[in-house]
Write a protein that holds these residues in place. Structure first.
Motif, short mmCIF file in Angstrom:
data_model
loop_
_atom_site.label_atom_id
_atom_site.label_comp_id
_atom_site.label_asym_id
_atom_site.label_seq_id
_atom_site.Cartn_x
_atom_site.Cartn_y
_atom_site.Cartn_z
N SER A 7 0.84 -1.19 0.00
CA SER A 7 0.00 0.00 0.00
C SER A 7 0.87 1.25 0.00
O SER A 7 2.01 1.21 0.45
CB SER A 7 -0.91 0.00 1.24
OG SER A 7 -0.15 0.27 2.38
N VAL A 297 -14.75 -4.61 2.09
CA VAL A 297 -13.59 -4.24 1.26
C VAL A 297 -12.98 -5.48 0.63
O VAL A 297 -12.68 -5.52 -0.57
CB VAL A 297 -12.54 -3.48 2.11
CG1 VAL A 297 -11.31 -3.16 1.26
CG2 VAL A 297 -13.13 -2.21 2.69
N GLY A 302 -11.29 -5.26 -3.09
CA GLY A 302 -10.44 -4.17 -2.65
C GLY A 302 -8.96 -4.53 -2.63
O GLY A 302 -8.59 -5.69 -2.42
N SER A 303 -8.13 -3.56 -2.85
CA SER A 303 -6.68 -3.74 -2.86
C SER A 303 -6.12 -3.70 -1.44
O SER A 303 -6.81 -3.32 -0.49
CB SER A 303 -6.02 -2.64 -3.70
OG SER A 303 -6.22 -1.38 -3.06
N ALA A 305 -4.05 -1.54 -0.50
CA ALA A 305 -4.07 -0.13 -0.14
C ALA A 305 -5.41 0.26 0.45
O ALA A 305 -5.49 1.08 1.38
CB ALA A 305 -3.76 0.74 -1.36
N GLU A 306 -6.48 -0.31 -0.07
CA GLU A 306 -7.82 0.01 0.46
C GLU A 306 -8.03 -0.62 1.83
O GLU A 306 -8.70 -0.03 2.69
CB GLU A 306 -8.89 -0.46 -0.54
CG GLU A 306 -8.91 0.38 -1.81
CD GLU A 306 -9.82 -0.21 -2.88
OE1 GLU A 306 -10.77 0.48 -3.29
OE2 GLU A 306 -9.57 -1.35 -3.31
N ASP A 308 -5.59 -1.15 4.01
CA ASP A 308 -4.77 -0.28 4.86
C ASP A 308 -5.49 1.02 5.16
O ASP A 308 -5.53 1.47 6.32
CB ASP A 308 -3.44 -0.01 4.14
CG ASP A 308 -2.49 0.85 4.96
OD1 ASP A 308 -1.60 0.28 5.60
OD2 ASP A 308 -2.64 2.08 4.95
N ALA A 309 -6.11 1.60 4.15
CA ALA A 309 -6.80 2.88 4.33
C ALA A 309 -8.00 2.72 5.27
O ALA A 309 -8.28 3.61 6.08
CB ALA A 309 -7.24 3.44 2.98
N ALA A 310 -8.71 1.60 5.18
CA ALA A 310 -9.87 1.37 6.04
C ALA A 310 -9.44 1.23 7.50
O ALA A 310 -10.10 1.75 8.41
CB ALA A 310 -10.62 0.13 5.59
N ARG A 313 -8.67 4.68 8.73
CA ARG A 313 -9.90 5.47 8.96
C ARG A 313 -10.50 5.10 10.31
O ARG A 313 -10.99 5.95 11.04
CB ARG A 313 -10.92 5.22 7.85
CG ARG A 313 -10.65 5.96 6.56
CD ARG A 313 -11.89 6.01 5.69
NE ARG A 313 -12.45 4.69 5.41
CZ ARG A 313 -12.07 3.90 4.42
NH1 ARG A 313 -11.09 4.30 3.60
NH2 ARG A 313 -12.64 2.74 4.23
#
Length: 341
Positions: A7, A297, A302-303, A305-306, A308-310, A313
């Protein structure tokens, strides 16, 4: 998307808005349990999570990999009872093969020990390092009353199996309850000290399925320590760090006792834990009422990166503390068995 690429945030710490870096991931493998402890679950009628909502092994290992690559260096498997998951040894083996900035994560597991006689050695060989075992009483009649199952001997056999397998340290978790087992504080401490076990008394927390917790019925850390001081000289150890337990030597050691005082002596300012429920929800606090859906996700392609982003958040919404003492505090809708310890 394959999700194999690192990510964009790889290498950045998993931090919240209060500057706390999160390095400890608790993964619940199931909400089911082989006991029915009165402070955790009702005797029957438990609404189990639907099977198709539970994360597959591939899914939970993927989330763990993303977290480890972001700096998580400790993973604890929880439940319910994690040893009820049929592929628990494979889960441990796959998690032990992960690697992040600090290398492979330390792997531990919280259990009622009933299946440890058969699983302790395979788990150790798969990469499990230590276990936390729940034991609230040494009396068979009281164990039956507390857990609604006549399994004290099986629990004690599980503790012996963990020691024999070389899992270390073996920690014992005891929830101290007024009028229930508070007369066994010294007996439990002596039992642990004689066997080289690391005992931690835990203040009862508002995480029961029936939402019947009352602070005045809880045995506090001060009360626990007063009982212990009547029997031993206690020397408080420094260097607690982010650990939930404060530790005291008994008569200058080597035996020690820890106290996890989540209610009366909260340690939220040093918290480095996040939790993944068996159905794929990430939680920034044991007492949180909000969750972030990682299962969606994962199953929408989802990747990494997604994912990780979740996670990040979710951490951005983490509060400074759990606010149990605040009149506006509301107990989480999920019981402990569905959250994971």
């Amino acid at each position: 998307m394959s999700g194999d690429r690192p990510s964009p945030a790889s290498g950045a710490p998993l931090a919240d808005t209060f500057g706390r870096t999160h390095r400890d991931l608790r993964i619940s493998l199931t909400d089911r349990c082989s006991l029915r402890c009165t402070y955790c679950m009702p005797a029957d009628g438990v609404p189990w999570l639907a099977k198709d909502t539970l994360l597959t092994t591939d899914e939970l290992v993927r989330v763990a990999r993303v977290a480890v690559e972001a700096g998580v260096d400790s993973i604890r498997l929880t439940g319910g009872e994690p040893l009820l998951r049929p592929d628990v040894v494979d889960v441990v083996a796959r998690l032990s093969a992960l690697s992040g900035p600090a290398g492979a994560p330390e792997l531990s597991l919280t259990t009622n020990a009933l299946r440890l006689p058969e699983l302790a050695v395979p788990l150790r060989e798969a990469g499990l390092e230590r276990v936390n075992i729940s034991l609230d009483t040494l009396r068979a009649d009281r164990f039956l009353s507390l857990t609604r199952r006549d399994r004290l001997d099986d629990t004690l056999d599980g503790i012996a199996a963990a020691l024999a397998a070389g899992l270390a340290p073996v920690k014992i978790n005891t929830v101290a309850m007024r009028g229930v087992n508070d007369d066994e504080i010294v007996d439990l401490a002596r039992f642990a000290a004689e066997r080289g076990l690391h005992l931690r008394f835990i203040e009862q927390m508002p995480l029961d399925a029936g939402h019947t917790w009352r602070r005045e019925e809880m045995v506090t850390a001060d009360e626990i320590l007063a009982v212990l001081r009547a029997e031993w000289t206690l020397t408080e150890l420094d260097g607690r760090g982010a650990a939930p337990a404060q530790t005291w030597l008994l008569d200058d050691g080597p035996a020690s006792v820890g106290v996890i005082a989540s209610v009366t002596r909260p340690f939220c300012g040093d918290c480095d834990r996040l939790r993944l429920t068996a159905d794929g929800q990430v939680r920034a606090c044991l007492f949180a009422r909000e969750e972030t859906d990682l299962r969606a996700v994962l199953r929408s392609g989802g990747s990494d990166a997604e994912i990780d982003a979740a996670i990040r958040r979710c951490l951005l919404g983490k509060k400074a503390g759990h606010d149990i003492d605040d009149p506006s505090f509301l107990q989480p809708t999920r019981p402990m068995s569905a959250i994971g310890g």
